[in-house]
Design a protein around this motif. Sequence first.
Motif, PDB file in Angstrom:
ATOM      1  N   ALA A  54       0.829  -1.217   0.000  1.00  0.00           N
ATOM      2  CA  ALA A  54       0.000   0.000   0.000  1.00  0.00           C
ATOM      3  C   ALA A  54       0.858   1.260   0.000  1.00  0.00           C
ATOM      4  O   ALA A  54       0.571   2.227  -0.715  1.00  0.00           O
ATOM      5  CB  ALA A  54      -0.934  -0.009   1.209  1.00  0.00           C
ATOM      6  N   SER A  55       1.926   1.259   0.793  1.00  0.00           N
ATOM      7  CA  SER A  55       2.718   2.486   0.949  1.00  0.00           C
ATOM      8  C   SER A  55       3.606   2.759  -0.265  1.00  0.00           C
ATOM      9  O   SER A  55       4.033   3.882  -0.476  1.00  0.00           O
ATOM     10  CB  SER A  55       3.552   2.435   2.226  1.00  0.00           C
ATOM     11  OG  SER A  55       4.487   1.384   2.187  1.00  0.00           O
ATOM     12  N   ASN A  56       3.878   1.730  -1.062  1.00  0.00           N
ATOM     13  CA  ASN A  56       4.667   1.911  -2.281  1.00  0.00           C
ATOM     14  C   ASN A  56       3.787   2.031  -3.531  1.00  0.00           C
ATOM     15  O   ASN A  56       4.302   2.113  -4.641  1.00  0.00           O
ATOM     16  CB  ASN A  56       5.659   0.763  -2.445  1.00  0.00           C
ATOM     17  CG  ASN A  56       6.862   0.911  -1.511  1.00  0.00           C
ATOM     18  OD1 ASN A  56       7.767   1.683  -1.789  1.00  0.00           O
ATOM     19  ND2 ASN A  56       6.838   0.211  -0.387  1.00  0.00           N
ATOM     20  N   SER A  57       2.475   2.073  -3.332  1.00  0.00           N
ATOM     21  CA  SER A  57       1.553   2.058  -4.468  1.00  0.00           C
ATOM     22  C   SER A  57       1.513   3.379  -5.240  1.00  0.00           C
ATOM     23  O   SER A  57       0.968   3.436  -6.339  1.00  0.00           O
ATOM     24  CB  SER A  57       0.140   1.709  -3.990  1.00  0.00           C
ATOM     25  OG  SER A  57      -0.362   2.737  -3.156  1.00  0.00           O
ATOM     26  N   HIS A  58       2.078   4.454  -4.660  1.00  0.00           N
ATOM     27  CA  HIS A  58       1.993   5.757  -5.320  1.00  0.00           C
ATOM     28  C   HIS A  58       3.184   6.019  -6.241  1.00  0.00           C
ATOM     29  O   HIS A  58       3.252   7.087  -6.859  1.00  0.00           O
ATOM     30  CB  HIS A  58       1.905   6.871  -4.280  1.00  0.00           C
ATOM     31  CG  HIS A  58       0.721   6.764  -3.382  1.00  0.00           C
ATOM     32  ND1 HIS A  58      -0.566   6.930  -3.834  1.00  0.00           N
ATOM     33  CD2 HIS A  58       0.609   6.471  -2.058  1.00  0.00           C
ATOM     34  CE1 HIS A  58      -1.409   6.781  -2.812  1.00  0.00           C
ATOM     35  NE2 HIS A  58      -0.719   6.487  -1.739  1.00  0.00           N
ATOM     36  N   GLY A  59       4.142   5.086  -6.290  1.00  0.00           N
ATOM     37  CA  GLY A  59       5.262   5.255  -7.190  1.00  0.00           C
ATOM     38  C   GLY A  59       6.573   5.552  -6.476  1.00  0.00           C
ATOM     39  O   GLY A  59       7.555   4.859  -6.674  1.00  0.00           O
ATOM     40  N   ASP A  60       6.597   6.563  -5.599  1.00  0.00           N
ATOM     41  CA  ASP A  60       7.826   6.873  -4.870  1.00  0.00           C
ATOM     42  C   ASP A  60       8.096   5.803  -3.819  1.00  0.00           C
ATOM     43  O   ASP A  60       7.168   5.383  -3.127  1.00  0.00           O
ATOM     44  CB  ASP A  60       7.695   8.219  -4.154  1.00  0.00           C
ATOM     45  CG  ASP A  60       7.400   9.330  -5.128  1.00  0.00           C
ATOM     46  OD1 ASP A  60       8.035   9.369  -6.191  1.00  0.00           O
ATOM     47  OD2 ASP A  60       6.510  10.152  -4.824  1.00  0.00           O
TER      48      ASP A  60
END
Lengths: 120, 120, 120, 120
Positions: A54-60
Amino acid sequence: ESDPYCATLGIDLRELGAGSATTALTVTDDLLNFHGTPHGGALYSLADAAFAAASNSHGDPAVALETNVSYLAAVDVGATVLATATETHRTRRTAEYEVVLTTETDGERVATFRGRVYRP
Amino acid sequence: ESDPYCATLGIDLRELGAGSATTALTVTDDLLNFHGTPHGGALYSLADAAFAAASNSHGDPAVALETNVSYLAAVDVGATVLATATETHRTRRTAEYEVVLTTETDGERVATFRGRVYRP
Amino acid sequence: ESDPYCATLGIDLRELGAGSATTALTVTDDLLNFHGTPHGGALYSLADAAFAAASNSHGDPAVALETNVSYLAAVDVGATVLATATETHRTRRTAEYEVVLTTETDGERVATFRGRVYRP
Amino acid sequence: ESDPYCATLGIDLRELGAGSATTALTVTDDLLNFHGTPHGGALYSLADAAFAAASNSHGDPAVALETNVSYLAAVDVGATVLATATETHRTRRTAEYEVVLTTETDGERVATFRGRVYRP
């Protein structure tokens, strides 16, 4: 397999969204501790895998800073446990995720996890 | 092997005393996450194994209620990490343990863990 | 006033149900730290008051074992903060509560708290 | 008084070093909860004051991200509690502090606190 650790333990990614993820693990004999119950590390790893997805789902890339777990109920061998991660806060630098662990068959909550990440 | 989960991950019990324990884990490729760094669950499991050994060292079975972790520094593949559990408080019903994770070669602290158990 | 500490800080109980409670605190000058922002202890106390009210709502006294807080956003002087406690698990011996802190005017989440109690 | 909140509660700074601090609080009637015991928020505030003093001792302002507390033993009215903060890790961006709460007269541990800060 892009995540060798999850493959080692048998953790599957069931769903992945923007800021959310669900992982699943079936409790097998090789996840037991000396009490004959699932090792806390196995349930934690399941929660942590949902948190990481979930925490890496935005790309950065996101780096875990702090996590905590409440163990609420025992889980039987053979049961499948789901970990559902939800993003509860996000700024440019840090974000917070809550992960709820439930048994797949009856939806009983077995643990609650919260984690905080930093984006360098 | 009395603890199948630890055997699965390669966690060894190095020392065990009354209320204390040290466990060790060498970071291998199958403990990595999709970033190519050790999965948080692997370091947690190492800490949790020391916590479980220390909290069960008095004879009566102890059940984990709550744990928390601070991740402080990255660990390289091939490094051996030690988890040293110390009993910081104990009553008849509950007990608290602090677990410090350090690299074996240079003693750098890589994570801090605290756990609380209940004795039914 | 049955809770002198809450009276000292200005914490009000807004709602109380079976396993739930909401408390409120307006940030005044005497709750500031040396940075000129609300002291973490003030926000914690607000959350803890909701946690205590919710966990004691069933009649039997409950003793706090463990709590944790994530601080997410700054709060301005003059703002009113609400803490809403929800019971997320309960057995005969222990129970878990999540407390979310939000600003009253815009509902922004400023902190997340989780607590575990024991009933002797 | 540069810290109005600590003045409100009666928290004193006893010692301050580079990365360390000790604070003290005597439990008075206005710090009690509805059980007639010291409010968890009062003990937390004492720990948080030591954490804040220690984490800001290097000059750059530090913002609290995450804290957690284990409540271990009850404290009597009239007792003085000391909170001793120690820096257990520090990088340019984040730092970790452990705070141990003990009674002044007999040195019994009454709570353990850990906190993580970020330096913007």
